[in-house]
Scaffold this active site. Structure first.
Site, PDB file in Angstrom:
ATOM      1  N   ASP A 113      -0.580  -0.349  -4.680  1.00  0.00           N
ATOM      2  CA  ASP A 113      -1.700   0.335  -5.344  1.00  0.00           C
ATOM      3  C   ASP A 113      -1.281   1.645  -6.014  1.00  0.00           C
ATOM      4  O   ASP A 113      -1.661   1.952  -7.128  1.00  0.00           O
ATOM      5  CB  ASP A 113      -2.885   0.527  -4.382  1.00  0.00           C
ATOM      6  CG  ASP A 113      -2.486   1.079  -3.033  1.00  0.00           C
ATOM      7  OD1 ASP A 113      -1.311   1.463  -2.849  1.00  0.00           O
ATOM      8  OD2 ASP A 113      -3.355   1.135  -2.131  1.00  0.00           O
ATOM      9  N   ASN A 114      -0.461   2.430  -5.309  1.00  0.00           N
ATOM     10  CA  ASN A 114      -0.006   3.700  -5.873  1.00  0.00           C
ATOM     11  C   ASN A 114       1.292   4.061  -5.163  1.00  0.00           C
ATOM     12  O   ASN A 114       1.671   3.402  -4.192  1.00  0.00           O
ATOM     13  CB  ASN A 114      -1.052   4.818  -5.672  1.00  0.00           C
ATOM     14  CG  ASN A 114      -1.522   4.912  -4.243  1.00  0.00           C
ATOM     15  OD1 ASN A 114      -2.562   4.365  -3.887  1.00  0.00           O
ATOM     16  ND2 ASN A 114      -0.738   5.561  -3.397  1.00  0.00           N
ATOM     17  N   CYS A 147      -5.349   4.984  -3.354  1.00  0.00           N
ATOM     18  CA  CYS A 147      -5.660   3.567  -3.136  1.00  0.00           C
ATOM     19  C   CYS A 147      -6.927   3.069  -3.817  1.00  0.00           C
ATOM     20  O   CYS A 147      -6.924   2.070  -4.513  1.00  0.00           O
ATOM     21  CB  CYS A 147      -5.866   3.277  -1.644  1.00  0.00           C
ATOM     22  SG  CYS A 147      -4.602   3.925  -0.584  1.00  0.00           S
ATOM     23  N   ASP A 149       0.843  -1.192   0.000  1.00  0.00           N
ATOM     24  CA  ASP A 149       0.000   0.000   0.000  1.00  0.00           C
ATOM     25  C   ASP A 149       0.883   1.249   0.000  1.00  0.00           C
ATOM     26  O   ASP A 149       1.658   1.452   0.936  1.00  0.00           O
ATOM     27  CB  ASP A 149      -0.865  -0.057   1.273  1.00  0.00           C
ATOM     28  CG  ASP A 149      -2.085   0.833   1.194  1.00  0.00           C
ATOM     29  OD1 ASP A 149      -2.016   1.868   0.518  1.00  0.00           O
ATOM     30  OD2 ASP A 149      -3.102   0.484   1.808  1.00  0.00           O
ATOM     31  N   ASP A 150       0.828   2.029  -1.063  1.00  0.00           N
ATOM     32  CA  ASP A 150       1.583   3.298  -1.138  1.00  0.00           C
ATOM     33  C   ASP A 150       3.101   3.115  -1.215  1.00  0.00           C
ATOM     34  O   ASP A 150       3.852   3.873  -0.611  1.00  0.00           O
ATOM     35  CB  ASP A 150       1.315   4.182   0.097  1.00  0.00           C
ATOM     36  CG  ASP A 150      -0.051   4.808   0.110  1.00  0.00           C
ATOM     37  OD1 ASP A 150      -0.845   4.515  -0.791  1.00  0.00           O
ATOM     38  OD2 ASP A 150      -0.328   5.606   1.025  1.00  0.00           O
TER      39      ASP A 150
END
Ligand SMILES: *[C@@H]1O[C@H](CO)[C@@H](O)[C@H](O)[C@H]1NC(C)=O
Ligand SMILES: *[C@@H]1O[C@H](CO)[C@@H](O)[C@H](O)[C@H]1NC(C)=O
Ligand SMILES: *[C@@H]1O[C@H](CO)[C@@H](O)[C@H](O)[C@H]1NC(C)=O
Ligand SMILES: *[C@@H]1O[C@H](CO)[C@@H](O)[C@H](O)[C@H]1NC(C)=O
Length: 574
Positions: free
Chosen positions: A320-321, A70, A34-35
């Protein structure tokens, strides 16, 4: 002829992968952090990921998310569609959050259900959606999984006291347990379940590291959105003292002397010494929190090996990003079209995947669902807005000359600071834009149109840190200036703007082959081909320009007129 077609078909199938030599269909383990950005060196701090996945596989050096947040990013991964086609554009109501996924019909029509239709058993643990919480997790329950244990708000991002719901059951809070380690153990359990079944399987594993630790205060803000307090992520206790001397790499765009970007970014003040210290601390905590993810990767690989499934399982690692920490004077956060926020890791290991190979073909999150389909040999869906990423040696060679070279990034809404040092407020409104990357051996451009109708153009061959906007005010600073590719920039911009026009409302195949929309009767499939002088008038004079009526927090088509469909021209030779 028939023989030749069969040979070609066999070759094409071989180039795609799909099953092992005994005809048993391959499994997929999908690890989604995540991130996690790629720019600021993270992968160097994940030795186990590197040993088990990256050196055993192909690393995709130019992988991008298409929305730097996200929820839209996850919706794109799980549907194979751009955000403008699934319209989940935020993490919480009214434009995002789990209820929006349900109301947009995604819960009834997305990857896990398609995989089950293809005969796969599906398992998932960790964060599935945002605003997936104690109140809405069972209304309805997330569909499509044979086994699931999802993190739930308000404890999704509390590294030391996560709440999970298992197979739709009553949510349980595990006070004091470390989230990533729990997700590892749950995933290992699902592998045992998967090994007992006859069907091939898909397992999604989605830890929240290195996302910020987010604490919901229980209050709502003036817009009815839950108030949160953000902190740097917490590592597992065994990792808390690692990397004490590490600081954010002081690249040219770290807290630059001159402001960069446009709109609100261009107005950011320099970070002071206190901010920089805080950013360095944030960075270290992110690296530390990733160590448990690194261990999770090794645990899954070892388990697959012990169960005799490693050789027939694809392992896909991405996030996700991305995330920025101090670049462009930005305090820790995401939501921007800069490289840190959108350029992310993608590594794939598995049957017939070449080892230790790095490729520079452009790939995006909308390509992942088609890639999973290709891995399991399923027929592509007509609504996929991406194309399967080649994974075999011959597949990678096949596409070098004809794979698309563009990445379209889009965003609607506010910017949210994740630092304790806020700008004027926690939210900066009007962070709405469309950005485009066009990447090939010869050139590497970034072009963006913001909702204020400001533009950005970076020639990233000569300006990899995105510090010199070649657009100033509302025109090119020097239209006759040549790019590193030695073509006048105004000619490049005319093409990039037309490409933006096509991509901002593209659907399905139109998102994969945008030049085809402009040149339906010709073989034009790259910026280079479109730069042929015979198209100058077509691009520079005949085409409408991408613009916004005004800034809005959502995808409102009426504010983004004209569209290619209603005003755009096609080049018809003759
Ligand atoms: C996207 O969803 C919002 C509501 O969440 C709606 O107002 C808007 O019209 C939708 N956009 C499009 C293009 O359908
Ligand atoms: C997994 O779920 C699908 C869809 O409900 C079902 O058809 C399949 O039999 C299940 N697999 C197992 C092992 O229960
Ligand atoms: C930097 O700015 C913050 C406010 O954002 C302030 O609290 C802090 O004292 C400043 N530090 C220095 C060294 O000026
Ligand atoms: C955001 O955009 C709207 C519409 O363009 C404008 O009225 C408003 O002043 C902008 N807000 C800020 C803080 O720039």
């Amino acid at each position: 002829m028939i023989v030749l077609s069969l040979v070609l078909l066999a070759f094409a199938t071989f180039c795609r992968g799909g099953h092992d030599s005994h005809g048993k269909r391959s499994n997929i383990v999908f690890i989604l952090s995540d991130d996690q950005d790629l720019q600021v060196d993270f992968l160097n701090y994940m030795p186990l990921l590197s040993k088990h996945i990256i050196q055993k596989e192909t690393f995709y050096g130019r992988h991008y998310c298409t929305t730097a947040l996200c929820y839209p990013a996850r919706a794109s991964i799980l549907t194979g569609k751009k955000a403008h086609n699934h319209n989940v554009t935020d993490t919480s109501k009214p434009y995002g959050g789990y209820p929006k996924v349900v109301s947009e019909g995604i819960n009834d029509n997305y990857l896990p259900l398609w995989l089950q239709d293809a005969g796969y058993n599906t398992y998932y643990t960790g964060k599935l959606w945002n605003a997936h919480n104690l109140d809405n997790y069972d209304s309805p329950f997330a569909r499509g999984f044979n086994g699931s244990e999802f993190l739930l708000d308000p404890k999704t991002y509390e590294f030391y006291s996560p709440t999970f719901t298992r197979n739709g059951g009553k949510p349980v809070n595990f006070n004091g347990a470390y989230s990533t380690d729990m997700i590892r153990d749950i995933a290992l359990g699902f592998l045992d379940d998967a090994a007992k079944a006859d069907n091939p399987f898909f397992l999604g594993v989605a830890p929240v590291a290195p996302n910020s630790d987010i604490y919901f205060t229980g209050e709502d803000d003036a817009n009815g959105i839950p108030e949160v307090v953000t902190n740097p992520p917490f590592p597992a206790k065994r990792h808390k003292d690692l990397f004490n001397d590490v600081i954010v790499p002081r690249t040219p765009h770290f807290n630059p002397e001159r402001p960069s970007g446009v709109h609100w970014v261009a107005k950011l003040p320099l970070l002071n010494a206190t901010h920089i210290e805080f950013n360095d601390c944030y960075y270290r905590q992110r690296l530390r929190s990733l160590q448990a993810v690194d261990e999770l990767v090794e645990a899954l690989v070892d388990k697959l090996d012990r169960l005799g499934m490693l050789d027939n399982t694809y392992i896909v690692y991405t996030t996700d990003n991305g995330f920025h920490v101090g670049q462009h004077r930005l305090q820790p956060g995401k939501y921007c079209p800069f490289e840190e926020d959108v350029h992310i890791p993608l590594a794939v290991r598995g049957p017939r995947i070449p080892e230790n190979k790095k490729t520079e073909i452009a790939t995006t999150h909308t390509d992942l669902a088609p890639t999973f389909f290709s891995m399991i040999g399923a027929d592509m869906r007509d609504d996929f807005g991406g194309a399967a990423i080649p994974i075999t040696e011959c597949g990678l060679e096949e596409v070098v000359h004809d794979r698309f070279e563009h990445v379209q990034v889009e965003y609607w809404g506010f910017y949210l600071s994740e630092s304790k040092y806020r700008y004027e407020g926690r939210r900066i409104p009007n962070n709405t834009y469309k950005a485009l990357r066009v990447i090939s051996k010869d050139y590497n451009f970034y072009y963006a149109v913001w909702c204020t109708n400001e533009h950005e153009l970076y020639d990233m061959k000569s300006d990899p840190y995105q510090l010199h906007n070649l657009y100033s005010g509302d025109s090119l600073a020097n239209p006759s200036r040549r790019s590193a590719f030695s073509v006048s920039l105004s000619k490049v911009v005319a093409r990039l703007d037309s490409l933006t026009m096509v991509l901002k409302t593209c659907k399905a195949e139109g998102c994969v082959k945008p030049w085809k929309q402009l040149h339906p009767k010709e073989n034009v499939n790259s910026l280079k081909a479109a730069l042929n002088p015979k198209y100058d008038h077509f691009y520079e004079v005949e085409q409408p320009r991408a613009k916004y009526d005004h800034c809005a927090e959502a995808y409102l088509l009426e504010l983004e007129q004209p569209t290619f469909e209603n005003m755009g021209k096609q080049f018809i030779p003759g």
